[in-house]
Design an enzyme around this catalytic site. Structure first.
Site, short mmCIF file in Angstrom:
data_model
loop_
_atom_site.label_atom_id
_atom_site.label_comp_id
_atom_site.label_asym_id
_atom_site.label_seq_id
_atom_site.Cartn_x
_atom_site.Cartn_y
_atom_site.Cartn_z
N GLU A 194 -2.39 -4.33 3.31
CA GLU A 194 -3.27 -3.33 2.69
C GLU A 194 -3.21 -3.42 1.16
OE1 GLU A 194 -0.78 -2.60 4.93
OE2 GLU A 194 -2.27 -2.75 6.53
N ASN A 236 9.31 -3.50 5.57
CA ASN A 236 8.95 -3.41 4.15
C ASN A 236 8.31 -2.05 3.90
OD1 ASN A 236 6.68 -4.87 5.81
ND2 ASN A 236 5.59 -3.93 4.08
I1 8IG Z 1 6.11 -6.68 9.22
O1 8IG Z 1 2.90 -3.62 5.31
C1 8IG Z 1 4.48 -5.82 8.52
N1 8IG Z 1 3.35 -5.82 9.22
N2 8IG Z 1 -0.75 -3.90 8.08
N3 8IG Z 1 1.09 -3.76 6.67
C2 8IG Z 1 0.52 -4.19 7.83
N4 8IG Z 1 1.20 -4.89 8.74
C3 8IG Z 1 2.48 -5.15 8.47
C4 8IG Z 1 3.12 -4.75 7.32
C5 8IG Z 1 2.40 -4.01 6.36
N5 8IG Z 1 4.39 -5.18 7.37
#
Ligand code: 8IG
Length: 273
Positions: A194, A236
């Site tokens: 995003e 994260n």
């Molecule tokens: I691991 O920050 C992971 N998958 N959309 N956003 C989205 N998918 C993810 C993220 C993230 N971290």
């Protein structure tokens, strides 16, 4: 590559029935009770929940196809749990962003249901919006926001999604680890992460986790009356919440670091289902 599910005239539930029949033949296990899709960081749970009695290549089953990532083999494992229950571990999920359509995304869930599965465990790696969460934190999914602009349901079937993520199973998970936090998971299409503005939008809409899977799978599971247990590994903080850009390497590293711990937790929960 052609796939049975790509023909709009085929019935995806019939393909799932065929896949389940072949699964029973290849594994020698007539029916299964629980299925697990193990996302980033959760794979070790398969080795901890019980004794693997059969491992098959998913491409041997109708409707499954080769994973896009070179060198990846999608395997399906049949595991005998200490309780005597039978678990199915579905390797290598198909993501919506791969562009093969929703039928392929939920074929594993439908095959599991056709194999007798009543409890679907869906796990993933996700970005976190709650600043208090540290990378490596497992989070129970309490609800979702499907931001894919599509559905895994075909036809005018009106599926109730109140308590889509089983309150019974969430309670059971918390009985194993009372410190487990819960959150609302928002599925984006991906595969890009995003923008910080999108993360703020997600936050305003009530999301705590952002990811690229699970919601469409949960909808398919609920259509078939399965109970769903959902887990995210927060690898994260979402874009703009953390002070540095997101990197896939960092996501993988957080997964590796947490894997032993969260897989053991999941295995203990599975043992009590
Ligand atoms: I691991 O920050 C992971 N998958 N959309 N956003 C989205 N998918 C993810 C993220 C993230 N971290």
């Amino acid at each position: 590559m052609t796939n049975l599910l790509d023909d709009s005239k085929t019935d995806p539930f019939e393909v799932a029935e065929l896949a389940a029949k072949r699964l029973a033949e290849l594994t020698g296990v007539a029916a299964h009770d629980i299925a697990l899709t193990l996302g980033s960081g959760w794979a070790k749970a398969a080795d901890l929940i019980g004794e693997t009695v059969a491992t098959i290549d998913a491409t041997e089953l109708p409707g499954f196809s080769k994973p896009v990532v070179e060198g990846h083999v999608a395997t399906i494992r049949s595991i005998l749990l200490p309780s005597g229950k039978r678990a199915l571990v579905l390797g290598a999920r198909t993501h919506f962003y791969e562009g093969h359509g929703v039928r392929r995304v939920v074929h594993g869930v439908r095959t599991a249901a056709a194999a007798g599965v009543k409890v679907m465990v869906l796990t993933n790696g996700a970005g976190g919006i709650k600043e208090t969460w540290k990378p490596g934190t497992p989070v129970l999914i309490s609800d979702h926001i499907n931001f894919t602009s599509t559905s895994s349901i075909e036809g005018a079937k009106f599926i109730d999604l109140t308590d889509a993520y089983s309150p019974r199973l969430r309670d059971l998970a918390r009985s194993v680890d009372p410190t487990l936090d819960e959150g609302v998971y928002m599925q984006f299409r991906g595969p890009h992460y995003e923008t910080p503005a999108e993360v703020q939008m997600a936050k305003g809409m009530g999301a705590h986790l952002v990811g690229m899977s699970t919601a469409l799978e949960t909808i398919a599971a609920r259509e078939l009356g399965m109970e769903v247990l959902g887990f995210s590994l927060m690898t994260n903080l979402a874009a703009g919440i953390q002070d540095h850009p997101l990197s896939h390497a960092e996501v993988l590293e957080a997964g590796r670091e947490a894997e032993g711990r969260i897989s053991a937790l999941l295995a203990e929960i599975i043992g009590r289902i």
